[in-house]
Design an enzyme around this catalytic site. Structure first.
Site, PDB file in Angstrom:
ATOM      1  CG  LEU A   1      -1.761   1.262   1.452  1.00  0.00           C
ATOM      2  CD1 LEU A   1      -2.681   1.528   0.269  1.00  0.00           C
ATOM      3  CD2 LEU A   1      -2.573   1.142   2.744  1.00  0.00           C
ATOM      4  CB  ILE A   2       2.237   3.346  -2.507  1.00  0.00           C
ATOM      5  CG1 ILE A   2       3.067   2.092  -2.730  1.00  0.00           C
ATOM      6  CG2 ILE A   2       3.115   4.599  -2.610  1.00  0.00           C
ATOM      7  CD1 ILE A   2       3.634   1.976  -4.145  1.00  0.00           C
TER       8      ILE A   2
ATOM      9  N   GLY B   1      -0.319   8.374  -1.590  1.00  0.00           N
ATOM     10  CA  GLY B   1       0.122   9.333  -2.589  1.00  0.00           C
ATOM     11  C   GLY B   1       0.705   8.640  -3.802  1.00  0.00           C
TER      12      GLY B   1
ATOM     13  CB  SER C   1      -2.310   9.694  -8.218  1.00  0.00           C
ATOM     14  OG  SER C   1      -2.046  10.865  -7.462  1.00  0.00           O
TER      15      SER C   1
ATOM     16  CB  ILE D   1       8.400   9.836  -5.061  1.00  0.00           C
ATOM     17  CG1 ILE D   1       9.596  10.733  -5.416  1.00  0.00           C
ATOM     18  CG2 ILE D   1       8.862   8.640  -4.237  1.00  0.00           C
ATOM     19  CD1 ILE D   1      10.289  11.345  -4.223  1.00  0.00           C
TER      20      ILE D   1
ATOM     21  CE1 TYR E   1       8.380  18.366   2.667  1.00  0.00           C
ATOM     22  CE2 TYR E   1      10.769  18.544   2.767  1.00  0.00           C
ATOM     23  CZ  TYR E   1       9.631  17.882   2.331  1.00  0.00           C
ATOM     24  OH  TYR E   1       9.752  16.734   1.586  1.00  0.00           O
TER      25      TYR E   1
END
Length: 269
Positions: free
Chosen positions: A7-8, A10, A12, A15, A144
């Site tokens: 399961l990844i 993001g 679409s 990375i 960030y």
């Protein structure tokens, strides 16, 4: 089922899509996620599932859907994230909360959701995609850096807490790669007559140049695949240009003010 299920978050674009495409080519069953499934009607690289990592119910529904579809969940890759730039002093607080919800709380929600399933299966692997920026406070990218640094520390703690369950947790920290992160990044506005107006604009231009000239995201995908092959993954894996990885070593061995001077020179401050 012999094939491992990945399961990844993001998945679409950028990375995440590169990782998913590469692992699919290696025989893994890949489920990627996106907040807006309707935007990708023709996406066929691998299965896409709706997910908003900031919404705990959405997280639980996503994990439940994967397990229901595939019968297992072997590997979680926490990739979903967002960029943010701006002076510490002038960044709106609601945007600070938003980036922490996405880059820190979101991956934590995901880990808490998959751990019971992994314990039930007798093992699993979680790869948290952080950033080389998470090892240092970068000018005008401080928030960030803070989100990615916090996730890296939680990774260290959680891998010790879950070691007896046969679950491996690791941190993969990319440098600059050519993705669409700059387009989706929140930029605190360059305020006219601000004390930071000129220096922030210069730093912003430099950051965008670094991303545009970044490496191929497939390099990150190959690194993820290499980590998956390890029986006992390490705690931290950097991936990026030589000097970006060297910067982590310099951070460890140089006096703080000397390292700060290197960063100031790099960002032309």
């Amino acid at each position: 089922m012999d094939k491992k299920v990945v399961l990844i978050t993001g998945g679409s674009s950028g990375i995440g899509k590169s990782i998913g495409t590469y692992l699919t080519s290696k025989g893994y069953v890949v489920c990627g996620t996106t907040r807006n499934l309707e935007k990708y009607p023709d996406f066929d690289a691998f299965k896409l599932i709706t997910l908003d990592v900031k919404d705990q119910q959405s997280v639980l529904d996503c994990v439940s859907e994967v397990v229901s579809l595939e019968g297992q969940l072997d590997i979680l890759i926490n990739n979903a994230g967002m960029g943010i730039t701006g002076p510490i002093e002038e960044t709106p607080h609601e945007e600070i909360l938003n980036v922490f919800d996405t880059n820190f709380h979101g991956p934590v929600h995901m880990m808490k959701a998959v751990l019971p399933q992994m314990r039930k299966q007798g093992g699993g692997l979680i790869i948290n995609i952080t950033s080389i920026a998470g090892y240092m406070g970068l000018p005008f990218r401080g928030y960030y850096s803070a989100t990615k640094g916090a996730l890296g520390l939680v990774t260290e703690a959680l891998r010790m807490e879950t070691k007896s369950f046969g679950i491996s947790i690791t941190n993969l920290a990319p440098g600059d790669f050519a993705t669409n992160i700059a387009a989706g990044r929140y930029h605190a506005p360059v305020l006219k007559d601000s004390a930071y107006e000129e220096v922030y604009q210069k730093s912003l231009d430099l950051m965008n140049e670094h991303v545009d000239a970044g490496g191929d995201p497939m390099e990150v995908a190959r690194k993820v695949y290499a980590i998956i092959q390890q029986k006992k993954p390490k705690i931290h894996y950097p991936v990026g240009e030589f000097m970006q990885k060297v910067s982590l070593l310099l951070k460890k061995i140089l006096p703080g003010k000397v390292y700060e001077k290197l960063l100031l020179n790099h960002y032309k401050l």
